[in-house]
Design an enzyme around this catalytic site. Structure first.
Site, mmCIF file in Angstrom:
data_model
loop_
_atom_site.group_PDB
_atom_site.id
_atom_site.type_symbol
_atom_site.label_atom_id
_atom_site.label_comp_id
_atom_site.label_asym_id
_atom_site.label_seq_id
_atom_site.Cartn_x
_atom_site.Cartn_y
_atom_site.Cartn_z
ATOM 1 N N LYS A 9 52.136 66.626 50.161
ATOM 2 C CA LYS A 9 51.379 67.376 49.189
ATOM 3 C C LYS A 9 52.193 68.688 49.000
ATOM 4 O O LYS A 9 53.274 69.221 49.549
ATOM 5 C CB LYS A 9 50.133 67.878 50.098
ATOM 6 C CG LYS A 9 49.165 66.602 50.222
ATOM 7 C CD LYS A 9 48.075 67.029 51.030
ATOM 8 C CE LYS A 9 46.867 66.430 50.653
ATOM 9 N NZ LYS A 9 45.601 66.483 51.509
ATOM 10 N N TYR A 49 41.132 61.360 44.025
ATOM 11 C CA TYR A 49 40.195 62.094 45.231
ATOM 12 C C TYR A 49 38.757 61.920 44.746
ATOM 13 O O TYR A 49 37.823 62.728 44.758
ATOM 14 C CB TYR A 49 40.450 63.692 45.082
ATOM 15 C CG TYR A 49 41.492 63.769 46.186
ATOM 16 C CD1 TYR A 49 41.464 63.402 47.503
ATOM 17 C CD2 TYR A 49 42.721 64.730 45.861
ATOM 18 C CE1 TYR A 49 42.553 63.706 48.580
ATOM 19 C CE2 TYR A 49 43.569 64.943 46.885
ATOM 20 C CZ TYR A 49 43.687 64.476 48.073
ATOM 21 O OH TYR A 49 44.556 64.737 48.902
ATOM 22 N N ASN A 112 47.377 70.526 54.129
ATOM 23 C CA ASN A 112 47.464 70.013 55.390
ATOM 24 C C ASN A 112 48.707 68.804 55.365
ATOM 25 O O ASN A 112 48.783 68.055 56.034
ATOM 26 C CB ASN A 112 46.203 69.316 56.013
ATOM 27 C CG ASN A 112 45.823 68.261 55.006
ATOM 28 O OD1 ASN A 112 46.320 68.072 53.923
ATOM 29 N ND2 ASN A 112 44.671 67.506 55.321
ATOM 30 N N HIS A 115 48.510 63.314 52.697
ATOM 31 C CA HIS A 115 47.442 62.479 52.689
ATOM 32 C C HIS A 115 47.810 61.063 52.947
ATOM 33 O O HIS A 115 48.968 60.625 52.793
ATOM 34 C CB HIS A 115 47.127 62.369 51.209
ATOM 35 C CG HIS A 115 45.958 61.307 51.001
ATOM 36 N ND1 HIS A 115 44.804 61.380 51.142
ATOM 37 C CD2 HIS A 115 46.043 60.128 50.491
ATOM 38 C CE1 HIS A 115 44.053 60.193 50.950
ATOM 39 N NE2 HIS A 115 44.939 59.641 50.354
ATOM 40 N N GLU A 126 44.594 52.916 46.274
ATOM 41 C CA GLU A 126 45.399 54.044 46.193
ATOM 42 C C GLU A 126 46.727 53.871 45.725
ATOM 43 O O GLU A 126 47.271 54.432 45.060
ATOM 44 C CB GLU A 126 45.300 54.932 47.355
ATOM 45 C CG GLU A 126 43.927 55.247 47.899
ATOM 46 C CD GLU A 126 44.059 56.370 49.009
ATOM 47 O OE1 GLU A 126 44.993 56.548 49.632
ATOM 48 O OE2 GLU A 126 42.655 56.732 49.253
HETATM 49 P P1 CMP Z 1 43.317 64.363 52.324
HETATM 50 O O1 CMP Z 1 43.552 63.470 53.707
HETATM 51 O O2 CMP Z 1 44.386 64.241 51.414
HETATM 52 O O3 CMP Z 1 41.777 63.895 51.903
HETATM 53 C C1 CMP Z 1 41.038 64.996 51.184
HETATM 54 C C2 CMP Z 1 41.795 66.074 50.928
HETATM 55 O O4 CMP Z 1 40.696 67.227 50.993
HETATM 56 C C3 CMP Z 1 42.163 66.775 52.511
HETATM 57 O O5 CMP Z 1 43.199 65.945 52.827
HETATM 58 C C4 CMP Z 1 42.187 68.104 52.513
HETATM 59 O O6 CMP Z 1 43.410 68.293 51.794
HETATM 60 C C5 CMP Z 1 41.011 68.453 51.596
HETATM 61 N N1 CMP Z 1 39.976 68.908 52.568
HETATM 62 C C6 CMP Z 1 39.315 68.163 53.247
HETATM 63 N N2 CMP Z 1 38.132 68.675 53.689
HETATM 64 C C7 CMP Z 1 38.248 70.023 53.141
HETATM 65 C C8 CMP Z 1 37.543 71.381 53.522
HETATM 66 N N3 CMP Z 1 36.569 71.412 54.116
HETATM 67 N N4 CMP Z 1 37.971 72.292 52.734
HETATM 68 C C9 CMP Z 1 38.994 72.409 51.614
HETATM 69 N N5 CMP Z 1 39.703 71.000 51.555
HETATM 70 C C10 CMP Z 1 39.367 70.103 52.246
#
Ligand code: CMP
Length: 137
Positions: A9, A49, A112, A115, A126
């Protein structure tokens, strides 16, 4: 054999961590079967998403994931979904176990670092969103 999409990311791309993250997955025995760098548009970000469309963080998430080019990878292996998710750690890096990718590289729950697909079915869906058949090896 299972397959998982992995995205490096924007926060990880900005810190030049793509190679380190892919290396950790390869080092754990996952097989890299597809790899590309791309800049997501709103359409592909929204499709990827879609499950989060009603969440309060959806708009921010699309803005974030489209903010810089990212790396998309496809990995294959026995039990690949669970193995990759374990290597990555919890979605929220502050809750991720020591030694996981998100604990080491994640900044916060949105930024984070990576993904990964959450089920074998979603892995196939995906990967198909990001790769043509002849881009997988
Ligand atoms: P990912 O595993 O890519 O799947 C969905 C993404 O949404 C997650 O990682 C984070 O980047 C984002 N995400 C999930 N929960 C939250 C949250 N509570 N607030 C902001 N972003 C979130």
């Amino acid at each position: 054999m299972e397959r998982s999409l992995v995205l490096i990311k924007p926060d990880a791309m900005e810190r030049e961590l793509a190679g380190a993250i892919i290396g950790r997955l390869q080092g754990a025995g996952l097989k890299l079967i597809g790899l590309k760098m791309l800049h997501l548009d709103d359409a592909l970000a929204g499709k990827h998403y879609a499950i989060h469309k009603e969440k309060p963080f959806f708009k921010d998430l699309v803005e974030y994931i489209t903010s810089t080019p990212i790396v998309a990878a496809a990995f294959e292996g026995d039990d690949a979904i669970a193995r990759i998710r374990k290597l990555m750690g919890a979605t929220d890096p502050s809750k991720a176990d020591a030694g996981t990718i998100r604990k080491d590289y994640g900044l916060d729950i949105q930024r984070n670092a990576t993904h990964a697909s959450d089920s074998p079915e979603n892995g196939l869906i995906e990967i198909a969103n990001f790769f043509k058949k002849d881009e997988l090896f």
